[in-house]
Write a protein that holds these residues in place. Structure first.
Motif, short mmCIF file in Angstrom:
data_model
loop_
_atom_site.label_atom_id
_atom_site.label_comp_id
_atom_site.label_asym_id
_atom_site.label_seq_id
_atom_site.Cartn_x
_atom_site.Cartn_y
_atom_site.Cartn_z
N ARG A 79 -14.77 -57.37 0.35
CA ARG A 79 -14.25 -55.88 0.98
C ARG A 79 -12.50 -56.83 -0.06
N TYR A 80 -11.96 -57.61 -0.62
CA TYR A 80 -10.56 -57.98 -0.48
C TYR A 80 -11.01 -57.72 -2.13
N LYS A 81 -11.74 -58.18 -3.00
CA LYS A 81 -12.14 -58.44 -4.06
C LYS A 81 -12.37 -56.76 -4.73
N VAL A 82 -12.64 -55.94 -4.50
CA VAL A 82 -13.20 -54.55 -3.90
C VAL A 82 -12.03 -53.76 -4.38
N LEU A 83 -11.27 -53.58 -2.81
CA LEU A 83 -9.86 -52.78 -2.32
C LEU A 83 -9.09 -53.34 -3.70
N ASP A 84 -8.96 -54.98 -4.06
CA ASP A 84 -7.65 -55.15 -5.40
C ASP A 84 -8.36 -53.89 -6.92
N ARG A 85 -9.20 -53.83 -6.94
CA ARG A 85 -10.15 -53.24 -8.46
C ARG A 85 -10.03 -52.20 -8.22
N MET A 86 -9.45 -51.16 -6.60
CA MET A 86 -9.73 -49.85 -6.78
C MET A 86 -7.25 -49.75 -6.89
N THR A 87 -6.82 -50.61 -6.37
CA THR A 87 -5.44 -50.65 -5.81
C THR A 87 -5.65 -50.19 -8.15
N LYS A 88 -5.95 -51.84 -8.77
CA LYS A 88 -5.61 -51.85 -10.06
C LYS A 88 -5.97 -50.35 -10.93
N ALA A 89 -7.41 -49.99 -10.33
CA ALA A 89 -7.61 -48.69 -10.86
C ALA A 89 -7.23 -47.14 -10.80
N ILE A 90 -5.75 -47.04 -9.55
CA ILE A 90 -5.45 -46.32 -9.76
C ILE A 90 -3.95 -46.37 -10.47
N GLN A 91 -3.62 -47.53 -10.33
CA GLN A 91 -2.64 -47.90 -11.34
C GLN A 91 -3.02 -47.26 -12.57
N ASN A 92 -4.01 -47.08 -13.39
CA ASN A 92 -4.15 -47.17 -14.71
C ASN A 92 -4.38 -45.61 -14.70
N TRP A 93 -4.00 -44.52 -13.66
CA TRP A 93 -4.50 -43.46 -13.91
C TRP A 93 -3.02 -42.57 -14.17
N ASN A 94 -3.09 -41.93 -15.24
CA ASN A 94 -2.50 -40.47 -15.05
C ASN A 94 -1.70 -39.58 -14.33
N LEU A 95 -0.50 -39.83 -13.52
CA LEU A 95 -0.34 -38.96 -12.48
C LEU A 95 -0.60 -37.17 -13.30
#
Length: 247
Positions: free
Chosen positions: A130-146
């Protein structure tokens, strides 16, 4: 529709008919729990994995499939059926997909956010953690252009607003706040009224008051900043609406 997908998979043909079949199922599962269950009962996940493996570079197909799975993940009583290691690994891998802009990545994150919203005890698999998947999710969101344009259509934000109120897993609120900030910023005329009508301003205000959401792996105040963006966009929309009506 399942018969069409089964046929195209068997013949290894990705055409307009296959894409329309997935698009149709995406539409009929929107806010329709019974149809979401029918999808799962009809070996839908088997066909999803089959299409993913057989046609990995088909952008529209991927968007339609992940949009449908986003609908399924919104149904609380069905989420346990998605909580399998090989499914979660696929969703996690798709977090950094650049297919169809951010749509595939966005929908993969949405699925994960809904699964995570059920709490630690509901994450019954050991890998991926769970920790690793959520960490990846956070990093992915940070890559998106608002400011990214979207290939998506919402009639209601109720599922997103529910995620915005999850406190035990800040990543859920992060995805929800990003979604609303993007949509109200890029399409204020279309989406600000929905946020306002469904109580989104109150929920975003509550996020601003929360200081426990900050995590070591997130930029300071990122969720707060997104919530403020939603509020600002809605206030500007309300102001412009009043000004137009008074003219």
């Amino acid at each position: 529709m399942m018969a069409i997908i089964k046929d195209r998979l068997h013949r290894r043909v990705c055409d307009d008919v296959l894409e329309v079949a997935w698009s149709t199922m995406w539409n009929v599962t929107d806010e329709a729990p019974k149809n979401c269950k029918r999808f799962l009962d009809g070996n839908g996940m088997k066909y999803f994995l089959g299409c993913l493996t057989t046609f990995p570079d088909k952008n529209e197909l991927m968007r339609n499939m992940m949009g449908l799975l986003g609908n399924v993940a919104e149904v609380s009583e069905l989420r346990s059926r998605l909580m399998q290691g090989h499914f979660i690994k696929v969703f996690s891998d798709l977090l950094f997909s650049t297919q169809d802009g951010i749509e595939v990545s966005y929908n993969a994150a949405g699925v994960i956010a809904h699964l995570a919203s059920d709490g630690h005890k509901s994450w019954i698999i050991k890998t991926p953690s769970r920790y690793k998947v959520l960490d990846r999710m956070t990093k992915a969101i940070q890559n998106w252009n608002l400011d990214a344009d979207r290939n998506i259509n919402y009639r209601s934000f109720e599922p997103i607003l529910q995620l915005a109120q999850v406190r035990h897993t800040p990543q859920c609120a992060h995805w929800a706040a990003w979604a609303l900030a993007n949509l109200t910023k890029v399409y204020p005329e279309k989406y600000c009224s929905i946020v306002i009508a469904e109580g989104g301003l109150r929920i975003m205000g509550e996020l601003l008051e929360e200081h426990s959401l900050l995590q070591d792996n997130q930029p300071p105040g990122v969720i707060h900043s997104l919530a403020q963006t939603v509020i600002n966009q809605c206030l500007m929309y309300m102001k412009s609406t009043v000004e137009e009506s008074s003219q």
